[in-house]
Design a protein around this motif. Structure first.
Motif, PDB file in Angstrom:
ATOM      1  N   VAL A  76       5.661   1.845   4.406  1.00  0.00           N
ATOM      2  CA  VAL A  76       7.311   1.548   4.249  1.00  0.00           C
ATOM      3  C   VAL A  76       7.858   2.200   3.888  1.00  0.00           C
ATOM      4  O   VAL A  76       9.134   2.569   4.160  1.00  0.00           O
ATOM      5  CB  VAL A  76       7.496   0.372   3.984  1.00  0.00           C
ATOM      6  N   PHE A  77       8.317   3.142   2.184  1.00  0.00           N
ATOM      7  CA  PHE A  77       8.578   4.133   2.013  1.00  0.00           C
ATOM      8  C   PHE A  77       7.781   5.011   1.886  1.00  0.00           C
ATOM      9  O   PHE A  77       8.473   6.049   1.581  1.00  0.00           O
ATOM     10  CB  PHE A  77       8.449   3.274   0.622  1.00  0.00           C
ATOM     11  N   GLY A  78       7.212   5.881   3.042  1.00  0.00           N
ATOM     12  CA  GLY A  78       7.123   7.012   3.422  1.00  0.00           C
ATOM     13  C   GLY A  78       5.542   7.537   2.028  1.00  0.00           C
ATOM     14  O   GLY A  78       4.767   6.867   1.738  1.00  0.00           O
ATOM     15  N   SER A  79       6.958   8.929   1.469  1.00  0.00           N
ATOM     16  CA  SER A  79       5.661   9.500   0.317  1.00  0.00           C
ATOM     17  C   SER A  79       6.662   9.002  -1.653  1.00  0.00           C
ATOM     18  O   SER A  79       6.357  10.086  -2.147  1.00  0.00           O
ATOM     19  CB  SER A  79       5.939  11.230   0.895  1.00  0.00           C
ATOM     20  N   ASP A  80       7.486   7.956  -1.040  1.00  0.00           N
ATOM     21  CA  ASP A  80       8.031   7.563  -2.950  1.00  0.00           C
ATOM     22  C   ASP A  80       7.705   6.728  -3.076  1.00  0.00           C
ATOM     23  O   ASP A  80       7.627   5.404  -3.433  1.00  0.00           O
ATOM     24  CB  ASP A  80       9.658   6.466  -1.770  1.00  0.00           C
ATOM     25  N   GLY A  81       6.290   7.764  -4.259  1.00  0.00           N
ATOM     26  CA  GLY A  81       5.620   6.306  -4.793  1.00  0.00           C
ATOM     27  C   GLY A  81       6.471   5.965  -5.960  1.00  0.00           C
ATOM     28  O   GLY A  81       5.823   4.127  -5.904  1.00  0.00           O
ATOM     29  N   GLU A  82       7.701   5.864  -6.171  1.00  0.00           N
ATOM     30  CA  GLU A  82       8.236   5.163  -7.326  1.00  0.00           C
ATOM     31  C   GLU A  82       8.969   3.839  -6.453  1.00  0.00           C
ATOM     32  O   GLU A  82       8.662   2.541  -7.455  1.00  0.00           O
ATOM     33  CB  GLU A  82       9.265   5.965  -8.134  1.00  0.00           C
TER      34      GLU A  82
ATOM     35  N   ASN B 180       1.106  -1.513   0.142  1.00  0.00           N
ATOM     36  CA  ASN B 180      -0.012  -0.095   0.103  1.00  0.00           C
ATOM     37  C   ASN B 180       1.130   1.229  -0.150  1.00  0.00           C
ATOM     38  O   ASN B 180       1.780   1.396   0.928  1.00  0.00           O
ATOM     39  CB  ASN B 180      -0.863   0.079   0.856  1.00  0.00           C
ATOM     40  N   PRO B 181       1.118   2.007  -0.923  1.00  0.00           N
ATOM     41  CA  PRO B 181       1.625   3.400  -1.209  1.00  0.00           C
ATOM     42  C   PRO B 181       0.848   4.005   0.343  1.00  0.00           C
ATOM     43  O   PRO B 181       0.696   5.499  -0.735  1.00  0.00           O
ATOM     44  CB  PRO B 181       1.079   3.855  -2.684  1.00  0.00           C
ATOM     45  N   ASP B 182       0.633   3.936   1.056  1.00  0.00           N
ATOM     46  CA  ASP B 182       0.025   4.789   1.962  1.00  0.00           C
ATOM     47  C   ASP B 182       1.503   5.832   2.471  1.00  0.00           C
ATOM     48  O   ASP B 182       2.579   5.473   3.508  1.00  0.00           O
ATOM     49  CB  ASP B 182      -0.077   3.747   3.255  1.00  0.00           C
ATOM     50  N   PRO B 183       1.445   7.557   2.306  1.00  0.00           N
ATOM     51  CA  PRO B 183       2.631   7.757   3.063  1.00  0.00           C
ATOM     52  C   PRO B 183       2.316   8.458   4.430  1.00  0.00           C
ATOM     53  O   PRO B 183       3.742   8.257   5.386  1.00  0.00           O
ATOM     54  CB  PRO B 183       1.914   9.457   1.907  1.00  0.00           C
TER      55      PRO B 183
END
Length: 476
Positions: A228-234, A221-224
């Motif tokens: 796990v990756f904060g706001s790094d969508g790529e 889940n690209p959840d800012p």
């Protein structure tokens, strides 16, 4: 991942005594005097509902328990008996007015009982209620043309359903038929419905029964806020590539996602994620399915949620706000993809019903006439700013997020650990209800206020909501 499991255990270990204290403590519950003082500050509204003479809340609750499914929940310790509605307000059996910041779960975008929707529906139902789509009727033809004009590119063919689950189920089947592949990729924490295929695409155990669900791969889940990756969508998008590379033949049927996760707690996708995932999916031969069931019809300040991500889907699904409360859903796609349903018979008895499509056309007219998209953007930005100010004041508010009038406020008992404040969320919701404000809740841990009011919401309404939330939190 460890953080999520730790948080889950923390929620599960909240003692029953704490929950009882949060709910029943007289020092924390709004007094009648407090409620009266707050209600006196409700923005003025020129409508008084007619007297109600039906069964009481207790009688209705008794019938629900005896005759309706035990799976049907109710909000609040003392359930509300809502008997009337007008625009952004609801009224209970006593005539008490409530500011509705939930809109029937992001459904009543144009406002309750909007006269420009009610009148054409009454005229249609007096003349013809259900002719079947096997006959010609102007209502379905006019609405499909108007709806297609709201979508980009070659998205011009409409299939009508009765709900978002039906729409997503049909979209998934069409993707599989068109590509000849069976694998679907969806995002963890997403919700897409409760039928066989959509339950598989849904990625929260709370909504998944123990039935066969195969062929779906759930990406990070690209959840800012919690991801796990904060706001790094790529970086999140690379997980989609890994799933395809290591979990499928290298070719997939499609990728389905919400532009903003609704049931999951109003979670925005990390910047750059959707466009990167889109490219990966297209290289794998898959179709991109945009689930606009909650974010569509001007709610986010754009007409469609996907517009903020610079992508054009192959299939768009929609429901909820499409009919302002009438049972209506739709799938819109290209003529080429739509052709797959001619291989066999496809039919939906009530999809495209003349009364529901009359309501749908009226919704589009009201959104345009009253500039509700612009209002959602303006008032939503104003409200989000006010909620962020509240976050600076109250440590319990961990995150404020969303766009337009699709906003979320996540409550945590520890900002550093992001420990979900589930019991507190329930208590504050009850407190706000006593002060005349209705909000929803969501998220896996049930600790996120879902603020999705009718799009006619005003800045004065926003101020009152924030005041009620501020007061309720201060009394914790």
């Amino acid at each position: 991942m460890m953080q999520r499991f730790t948080a889950k255990r923390t929620v599960q270990n909240i003692s029953a005594s704490l929950l009882r204290r949060c709910i029943s403590s007289t020092s924390q519950t709004a007094s009648v005097k407090d409620s009266d003082e707050f209600l006196a500050r409700l923005p003025p509204f020129d409508y008084t509902p007619p007297p109600y003479s039906g069964p009481s809340a207790d009688e209705i609750l008794g019938k629900r328990k005896e005759f309706l499914s035990p799976s049907m929940p109710v909000l609040f310790r003392k359930p509300l008996n809502i008997v009337d509605g007008k625009m952004q307000y609801l009224f209970d059996e006593s005539g008490r007015r409530y500011l509705d910041a939930f809109a029937g779960i992001a459904v009543v975008n144009c406002g309750h009982c909007h006269p420009d929707i009610v009148e054409p529906v009454i005229n249609q139902i007096k003349r013809l209620q259900h002719p079947t789509v096997l006959y010609l009727n102007h209502a379905i033809a006019e609405f499909s043309e108007a709806l297609a004009s709201k979508l980009p590119g070659d998205l011009k063919v409409v299939f009508f359903t009765n709900s978002g689950t039906e729409a997503n189920e049909l979209a998934l089947m069409m993707a599989k038929l068109y590509t000849g592949c069976q694998d679907i990729v969806s995002i963890r924490n997403g919700y897409h419905g409760n039928a066989a295929g959509t339950m598989g695409a849904t990625a929260q155990s709370l909504w998944k029964f123990n039935v066969v669900q195969t062929g779906t791969h759930h990406a990070l889940n690209p959840d800012p806020y919690r991801g796990v990756f904060g706001s790094d969508g790529e970086k999140y998008a690379r997980d989609v590539q890994d799933l395809i590379q290591y979990g499928t033949t290298g070719h997939i049927a499609g990728f389905i996602c919400e532009a903003i996760q609704g049931v999951g707690g109003i979670v925005e996708l990390a910047p750059g994620y959707l466009s990167a995932a889109y490219d990966i999916v297209k290289k794998a031969g898959g179709l991109f399915i945009a689930d606009e069931v909650q974010s569509g019809f001007a709610r986010t300040g754009d007409f469609w949620g996907f517009e903020a991500h610079n992508v054009v889907p192959d299939i768009v699904t929609m429901a909820k706000g499409i009919g302002n409360g009438f049972p209506l859903g739709a799938v819109v796609t290209t003529p080429e993809i739509a052709g797959v349903l001619t291989r066999r018979c496809y039919f939906n008895t009530f999809g495209g019903n003349s009364v529901s499509t009359t309501a749908g056309l009226a919704v589009l007219n009201v959104i345009e006439k009253e500039k509700l998209q612009e209002n959602a953007s303006m008032v939503g930005s104003y409200l989000k700013g006010k909620l962020n100010q509240l976050k600076e004041k109250h440590e319990i508010i961990g995150d404020v997020r969303g766009r337009g009038l699709m906003l979320g406020v996540e409550l945590v008992s520890d900002r550093k650990l992001k420990t979900p404040a589930t019991a507190e969320t329930l208590h504050i919701m009850d407190q706000m209800k006593e002060l005349g404000v209705l909000v929803g809740k969501g998220g896996y841990f049930g600790n996120v206020f879902r603020i999705t009011p009718p799009l006619c919401f005003t800045k004065e309404d926003a101020d009152y909501l924030v005041e009620a939330m501020d007061y309720s939190i201060s009394k914790m």
